[in-house]
Design a protein around this motif. Structure first.
Motif, mmCIF file in Angstrom:
data_model
loop_
_atom_site.group_PDB
_atom_site.id
_atom_site.type_symbol
_atom_site.label_atom_id
_atom_site.label_comp_id
_atom_site.label_asym_id
_atom_site.label_seq_id
_atom_site.Cartn_x
_atom_site.Cartn_y
_atom_site.Cartn_z
ATOM 1 N N GLN A 34 -17.494 -21.490 16.748
ATOM 2 C CA GLN A 34 -17.275 -20.657 16.583
ATOM 3 C C GLN A 34 -18.127 -20.699 15.044
ATOM 4 O O GLN A 34 -18.979 -19.567 14.910
ATOM 5 C CB GLN A 34 -16.853 -20.640 15.573
ATOM 6 N N LEU A 35 -18.451 -21.698 14.368
ATOM 7 C CA LEU A 35 -19.719 -21.339 12.800
ATOM 8 C C LEU A 35 -20.645 -21.978 13.275
ATOM 9 O O LEU A 35 -21.654 -22.489 13.815
ATOM 10 C CB LEU A 35 -18.544 -22.793 12.605
ATOM 11 N N ASP A 36 -21.401 -20.911 12.210
ATOM 12 C CA ASP A 36 -22.761 -20.532 12.294
ATOM 13 C C ASP A 36 -23.233 -22.415 11.323
ATOM 14 O O ASP A 36 -23.058 -21.673 10.633
ATOM 15 C CB ASP A 36 -22.755 -19.016 11.681
ATOM 16 N N PRO A 37 -24.399 -22.569 11.835
ATOM 17 C CA PRO A 37 -24.320 -24.137 11.182
ATOM 18 C C PRO A 37 -25.639 -23.253 9.871
ATOM 19 O O PRO A 37 -25.941 -24.092 8.842
ATOM 20 C CB PRO A 37 -25.132 -24.662 11.924
ATOM 21 N N ALA A 38 -26.228 -21.587 9.825
ATOM 22 C CA ALA A 38 -26.442 -21.612 8.938
ATOM 23 C C ALA A 38 -25.979 -21.778 7.975
ATOM 24 O O ALA A 38 -26.531 -21.453 6.703
ATOM 25 C CB ALA A 38 -27.215 -20.510 9.321
ATOM 26 N N ILE A 39 -24.831 -21.604 8.143
ATOM 27 C CA ILE A 39 -23.766 -20.916 7.155
ATOM 28 C C ILE A 39 -22.728 -22.414 6.599
ATOM 29 O O ILE A 39 -23.138 -22.954 4.880
ATOM 30 C CB ILE A 39 -22.319 -20.190 7.525
ATOM 31 N N PHE A 40 -23.100 -23.236 7.227
ATOM 32 C CA PHE A 40 -22.089 -24.727 6.843
ATOM 33 C C PHE A 40 -21.974 -26.021 8.696
ATOM 34 O O PHE A 40 -22.058 -24.915 9.774
ATOM 35 C CB PHE A 40 -20.126 -24.698 6.718
ATOM 36 N N ARG A 41 -21.858 -26.887 8.215
ATOM 37 C CA ARG A 41 -22.798 -27.525 8.958
ATOM 38 C C ARG A 41 -21.660 -27.828 10.088
ATOM 39 O O ARG A 41 -19.874 -28.022 9.192
ATOM 40 C CB ARG A 41 -23.281 -28.607 8.978
ATOM 41 N N PRO A 42 -21.280 -27.542 11.331
ATOM 42 C CA PRO A 42 -20.129 -27.411 12.337
ATOM 43 C C PRO A 42 -19.142 -29.177 12.316
ATOM 44 O O PRO A 42 -18.112 -28.899 11.856
ATOM 45 C CB PRO A 42 -20.368 -27.373 13.652
ATOM 46 N N ASP A 43 -19.941 -30.125 11.884
ATOM 47 C CA ASP A 43 -19.221 -31.228 11.699
ATOM 48 C C ASP A 43 -18.835 -31.387 10.227
ATOM 49 O O ASP A 43 -17.670 -32.075 10.669
ATOM 50 C CB ASP A 43 -20.539 -32.787 12.063
ATOM 51 N N LEU A 44 -19.544 -30.732 9.376
ATOM 52 C CA LEU A 44 -18.614 -30.769 7.924
ATOM 53 C C LEU A 44 -17.600 -29.997 7.994
ATOM 54 O O LEU A 44 -16.002 -30.298 7.492
ATOM 55 C CB LEU A 44 -19.849 -29.830 6.577
ATOM 56 N N ALA A 45 -17.595 -29.319 9.036
ATOM 57 C CA ALA A 45 -16.207 -27.787 8.329
ATOM 58 C C ALA A 45 -14.905 -28.729 9.396
ATOM 59 O O ALA A 45 -14.306 -28.818 9.002
ATOM 60 C CB ALA A 45 -16.859 -26.796 10.090
ATOM 61 N N GLY A 46 -15.173 -29.596 10.556
ATOM 62 C CA GLY A 46 -14.158 -30.073 11.252
ATOM 63 C C GLY A 46 -13.679 -31.425 9.731
ATOM 64 O O GLY A 46 -12.512 -31.116 10.011
ATOM 65 N N ASN A 47 -14.414 -31.719 9.093
ATOM 66 C CA ASN A 47 -14.260 -32.898 8.141
ATOM 67 C C ASN A 47 -13.377 -31.768 7.255
ATOM 68 O O ASN A 47 -12.717 -32.301 6.230
ATOM 69 C CB ASN A 47 -15.146 -33.506 7.243
ATOM 70 N N LEU A 48 -14.024 -30.986 6.975
ATOM 71 C CA LEU A 48 -13.327 -29.794 5.846
ATOM 72 C C LEU A 48 -11.267 -29.795 6.435
ATOM 73 O O LEU A 48 -10.646 -29.680 5.312
ATOM 74 C CB LEU A 48 -14.081 -28.526 5.789
ATOM 75 N N THR A 49 -11.598 -29.060 7.694
ATOM 76 C CA THR A 49 -10.466 -28.782 8.443
ATOM 77 C C THR A 49 -9.131 -29.940 7.966
ATOM 78 O O THR A 49 -7.761 -29.927 7.605
ATOM 79 C CB THR A 49 -9.848 -28.499 9.535
ATOM 80 N N THR A 50 -9.643 -31.111 8.366
ATOM 81 C CA THR A 50 -8.864 -32.536 8.225
ATOM 82 C C THR A 50 -8.643 -32.531 6.223
ATOM 83 O O THR A 50 -7.519 -32.930 6.070
ATOM 84 C CB THR A 50 -10.113 -33.738 8.408
ATOM 85 N N ILE A 51 -9.334 -32.384 5.867
ATOM 86 C CA ILE A 51 -9.535 -32.780 4.038
ATOM 87 C C ILE A 51 -8.539 -31.755 3.823
ATOM 88 O O ILE A 51 -6.933 -31.954 3.105
ATOM 89 C CB ILE A 51 -10.461 -31.999 3.189
ATOM 90 N N ILE A 52 -8.309 -30.439 4.908
ATOM 91 C CA ILE A 52 -7.127 -28.514 4.049
ATOM 92 C C ILE A 52 -5.794 -30.016 4.490
ATOM 93 O O ILE A 52 -4.670 -29.654 3.104
ATOM 94 C CB ILE A 52 -6.967 -28.228 5.268
ATOM 95 N N GLN A 53 -5.779 -30.213 5.409
ATOM 96 C CA GLN A 53 -4.243 -30.598 6.541
ATOM 97 C C GLN A 53 -3.952 -31.923 5.659
ATOM 98 O O GLN A 53 -2.445 -31.940 5.189
ATOM 99 C CB GLN A 53 -5.214 -30.676 7.582
ATOM 100 N N GLY A 54 -4.588 -33.299 5.368
ATOM 101 C CA GLY A 54 -4.412 -33.644 4.383
ATOM 102 C C GLY A 54 -3.458 -33.341 2.890
ATOM 103 O O GLY A 54 -2.872 -33.670 2.722
ATOM 104 N N LEU A 55 -4.026 -32.236 2.157
ATOM 105 C CA LEU A 55 -3.627 -32.139 1.372
ATOM 106 C C LEU A 55 -3.208 -31.330 1.091
ATOM 107 O O LEU A 55 -1.737 -31.368 0.191
ATOM 108 C CB LEU A 55 -4.879 -31.117 0.605
ATOM 109 N N VAL A 56 -2.499 -30.910 2.282
ATOM 110 C CA VAL A 56 -1.367 -30.123 1.762
ATOM 111 C C VAL A 56 -0.506 -31.104 2.203
ATOM 112 O O VAL A 56 1.066 -30.686 1.376
ATOM 113 C CB VAL A 56 -0.951 -29.007 4.029
#
Length: 397
Positions: free
Chosen positions: A353-375
């Protein structure tokens, strides 16, 4: 004016707080609840996540917008039923994840209402999955009207029995449910690996691939949006919504729900009032497990249709359901909304789904985990309680 009698029930939240009695704590919990705290928690988590995105040299606003589109939420601006278009297809994938998260979130929420922390949603989910694959790939001559309900019911029962083990241990010997459910998670993971791995009893017809056979067509849930071969949305979403209603009714309108909440609030007071604490520990865990087991059965009959050894080790949906329950404050509406949020995050940050030119998909998966952990972190900090405490200190000053 005379001072209020300390022995009489407070007539307002302010008087309740002033007395320092049990009523004051109830008032504090009610006033620190509601929708404001979860919304503030989500906003704060996204702000910190945006700071992480900015630290990597990317634009957080553009990244979040792309995640929004990747989750299919832009479909609401231009609704269409044709899943050949990107937005409706993405939305169906988000709703598939939301379905599972609702059920695994309820598995955490119900136990929490009884004062227990069910970390075993993952193992209970796999228990339902294993039985769903076995039953769904067998008995091909059964009518779909019999086969589908049979798979769903047995899957839910498998999760209930598996979670009931932790409930029995808690009720009889006082074993803490966090430890026992974590251990049960690993047992289910490695049992599943054995069953579907090389040479396992439930491995499919291809001996070189550690994956099960597909379930028969008569065991598959009807697809209501999209194509079955492209993971279309099944009626499982309505099953999940129905379970939200069932959860609300049981908790708020039944004797069982009253006893579960009483035990969760104060086990000793509940025991003194004639409520069997041990019985409710077992029932709460069993019902929680049934939600998670049903989630596994719905996934198999709704869109996965099979499972492999690698899928078992990669799947973490039960733990994400934990975050959804905490963010939703263990309420039916809250769990539903939090599940949609996390489902959109997971789907929107996926590599397809995520365009690599906007944000690397592997980092985006980590972003989701970060948000879950912060919640989870902010829920544990009880920001609403901190705010009420600070306000009371100011009023006292």
């Amino acid at each position: 004016m005379s001072e209020p009698d300390a022995n009489s029930p407070p007539v307002s939240p302010e008087q309740a707080a002033a007395t320092g009695t049990l009523a004051s704590r109830i008032s504090l919990r009610q006033r620190s609840g509601g929708i404001i705290v979860p919304v503030f928690t989500v906003v704060l988590a996204f702000l910190i996540g945006g700071a992480v995105v900015a630290a990597t040299g990317h634009n957080p606003f553009v990244t979040y917008h792309d995640i929004f589109d990747g989750a299919g939420l832009n479909w609401f601006g231009h609704p269409t039923t044709n899943t050949i278009d990107t937005a409706p297809y993405n939305l169906t994938q988000t709703l598939l994840l939301t379905t599972t998260l609702i059920l695994t979130g309820l598995a955490v929420a119900f136990a929490f209402r009884c004062g227990m922390f069910n970390i075993g949603g993952q193992g209970q989910y796999f228990a339902g999955t294993i039985f769903a694959v076995w039953l769904g790939s067998s008995f091909g001559s059964l009518s779909p009207w019999v086969h589908v309900p049979l798979v769903l019911v047995i899957g839910a029962l498998a999760g209930a029995v598996y979670a009931g083990i932790a409930g029995i241990l808690k009720a009889t010997v006082g074993a803490h449910e966090v430890i026992s459910t974590i251990m049960l998670n690993w047992i289910s993971i490695w049992v599943g690996s054995y069953l579907f791995g090389q040479g396992g009893p439930l491995q499919g017809s291809q001996p070189s691939i550690p994956i099960s056979n597909d379930i028969v067509d008569g065991a598959k849930l009807p697809v209501i949006w999209g194509l079955k071969l492209l993971q279309g949305l099944s009626i499982g979403i309505f099953i999940a919504i129905a379970m939200l209603v069932v959860y609300w009714i049981v908790i708020n309108r039944t004797t069982l729900g009253y006893e579960v909440r009483a035990v969760g609030f104060n086990p000793e007071a509940a025991r003194y009032g004639g409520i069997s604490v041990a019985r409710n520990y077992f029932l709460a865990m069993a019902i929680s497990g049934s939600f998670a087991g049903l989630a596994g059965a719905v996934d198999i009959t709704g869109w996965e249709y099979r499972i492999g050894e690698n899928d078992i080790h990669a799947n973490t949906i039960g733990f994400i359901g934990l975050a959804a329950a905490l963010l939703g404050r263990n309420t039916a509406l809250g769990v539903g909304m939090a599940s949609l949020l996390f489902g959109a995050l997971i789907n929107g940050t996926s590599g397809r789904q995520l365009d690599p030119a906007i944000f690397r998909p592997d980092l985006a998966g980590n972003l989701t985990t970060i948000i879950q952990g912060l919640v989870i972190l902010f829920v544990g900090l009880n920001l609403g309680g901190v705010w009420v405490w600070w306000k009371r200190r100011r009023e006292a000053a």
